[in-house]
Enzyme design. Structure first.
Site, PDB file in Angstrom:
ATOM      1  CG  HIS A 102      -1.998   1.045   1.113  1.00 26.41           C
ATOM      2  ND1 HIS A 102      -1.774   2.369   1.433  1.00 26.41           N
ATOM      3  CD2 HIS A 102      -3.278   0.966   0.678  1.00 26.41           C
ATOM      4  CE1 HIS A 102      -2.892   3.054   1.221  1.00 26.41           C
ATOM      5  NE2 HIS A 102      -3.822   2.222   0.764  1.00 26.41           N
ATOM      6  CD  GLU A 174      -5.721   1.702  -2.758  1.00 24.37           C
ATOM      7  OE1 GLU A 174      -6.862   1.714  -2.315  1.00 24.37           O
ATOM      8  OE2 GLU A 174      -4.710   1.781  -2.046  1.00 24.37           O
TER       9      GLU A 174
HETATM   10  O1  G3H Z   1      -7.039   0.821   1.398  1.00 21.35           O
HETATM   11  C1  G3H Z   1      -7.868   1.534   0.870  1.00 21.35           C
HETATM   12  C2  G3H Z   1      -7.511   2.664   0.078  1.00 21.35           C
HETATM   13  O2  G3H Z   1      -6.273   3.217   0.388  1.00 21.35           O
HETATM   14  C3  G3H Z   1      -8.582   3.683  -0.079  1.00 21.35           C
HETATM   15  O3  G3H Z   1      -8.797   4.408   1.094  1.00 21.35           O
HETATM   16  P1  G3H Z   1      -9.842   5.621   1.034  1.00 21.35           P
HETATM   17  O4  G3H Z   1     -11.044   5.107   0.313  1.00 21.35           O
HETATM   18  O5  G3H Z   1     -10.111   5.953   2.457  1.00 21.35           O
HETATM   19  O6  G3H Z   1      -9.183   6.706   0.237  1.00 21.35           O
END
Ligand code: G3H
Length: 263
Positions: A102, A174
Site C-alpha cells: 500500500h 490506487e
Molecule cells: O485501502 C484503501 C484505500 O487506500 C482507499 O482508502 P480511502 O477510500 O479511504 O481513500
C-alpha cells in the site's frame, strides 16, 4: 476456486478500535448472511482489519461468505523478525487475503520494490491471495498511468516469477493522489486505466482481478459498470449502510456480467 463476478475489499487501516472493529464486523456479517448475491457467491467481500482483530472477526464472519485477511505480512515465514507477522500464522488464523505494497506503507515505512516483491512471493507461498496495491503518484494521462503501473507490477511480481509461483492476485490499483481524497478519480479515467490494466497479459502465471481504490464509495461501481472487477474500499465503507449500498450495486452489476448472461 471460482472467482466472484464482483470483488469488494475493505481495509480498515488503523481507523477503528478493537471494539469498533468487532461491532462493524457484526453488522457486516448480518448483511452478508442475508444478501442473496453474497450467499450465492456472485459478489465476494474481503475484510482486512488490524492484526489483533483478525482472529475475532474470523469468528464473526465464520458462517458467512466474507473472507478475512491482513494488511501486511513479513517476507520471511518465521524466525528472528521482531514485530513482524509471517504468512504461515496468517494462514493459520484463517486469512485468505493479504494486502501488499500500500502507498501508505511505501510512504511511512519506506517499503521498497524489492521488499514488496518478496512479500508477494511469501503470500503465494503460503496460500494467501495477495491484494497488490500499486498506482501512480501524480495525476497523469491514462496511457502514462498504465505504463507507470505496468512497471510497478513487473517489479512487484518479479520474485514470484523468479520462484515460478502462480495463483490468484488481486490488483488493487490506487492512484496515490486519490487515496484519502474527498472524491475518487474521474470515472472516465478509472475506466480507461482499468481497461488498460486488464489488457496486460505478459506479467506471469497469475489470475488477476483488477479493482479500483482511492476514495471509492456508493455510486462509483454503478457508474463504472463492467470496466472494473470490483472496488477496494477505505473510509467510505465505515458505515455498514454505505457498504450495503455498494454490495447492492455489485449485485446488480454481477447480474448483467457477460458470464452471467451466458449462464
Ligand atoms: O485501502 C484503501 C484505500 O487506500 C482507499 O482508502 P480511502 O477510500 O479511504 O481513500
Amino acid at each position: 476456486m471460482t472467482q466472484p463476478r464482483i470483488t469488494l475489499g475493505v481495509s480498515l487501516k488503523m481507523y477503528f478500535s478493537y471494539q469498533q472493529t468487532l461491532a462493524w464486523s457484526e453488522e457486516v456479517a448480518e448483511i452478508a448472511r442475508h444478501h442473496p448475491a453474497m450467499v450465492n457467491g456472485e459478489v465476494g467481500l474481503f475484510v482486512l482489519p488490524a492484526f489483533p482483530a483478525i482472529a475475532a472477526i474470523g469468528q464473526i464472519f465464520s458462517a458467512t461468505a466474507v473472507s478475512i485477511g491482513a494488511q501486511d505480512l513479513c517476507w520471511e515465514d518465521s524466525g528472528a523478525w521482531t514485530g513482524e507477522v509471517g504468512g504461515p500464522m496468517l494462514a493459520e488464523l484463517g486469512c485468505r487475503y493479504v494486502e501488499i505494497g500500500h502507498a501508505e506503507r511505501r510512504r511511512h515505512f519506506a517499503e521498497t520494490d524489492v521488499q514488496i516483491a518478496a512479500k508477494l512471493a511469501a503470500a503465494l507461498r503460503n496460500g494467501l491471495t495477495p491484494v497488490l496495491c500499486f498506482g501512480e503518484a501524480q495525476q497523469l494521462p491514462p496511457d502514462q498511468a498504465i505504463a507507470t503501473c505496468r512497471q510497478q507490477l513487473i517489479a512487484a511480481l518479479s520474485e514470484a516469477n523468479r520462484q515460478q509461483l502462480s495463483g490468484d492476485v488481486v490488483l488493487a490499483w490506487e492512484p496515490q493522489w486519490a487515496i484519502g481524497a474527498p472524491a475518487p478519480a474521474p470515472d472516465a479515467f478509472i475506466a480507461e486505466v482499468c481497461h488498460g490494466l486488464r489488457q496486460l497479459h505478459d506479467l506471469g502465471d497469475f489470475r488477476f482481478r483488477v479493482i479500483y481504490g482511492g476514495s471509492a464509495g456508493p455510486g462509483l461501481l454503478s457508474r463504472l459498470g463492467h470496466q472494473v472487477n470490483g472496488l477496494f474500499l477505505g473510509r467510505f465503507a465505515h458505515q455498514p449502510t454505505a457498504l450495503r449500498q455498494i454490495i447492492d450495486e455489485a449485485a446488480a452489476l454481477a447480474a448483467t456480467s457477460p458470464s452471467a448472461t451466458e449462464a
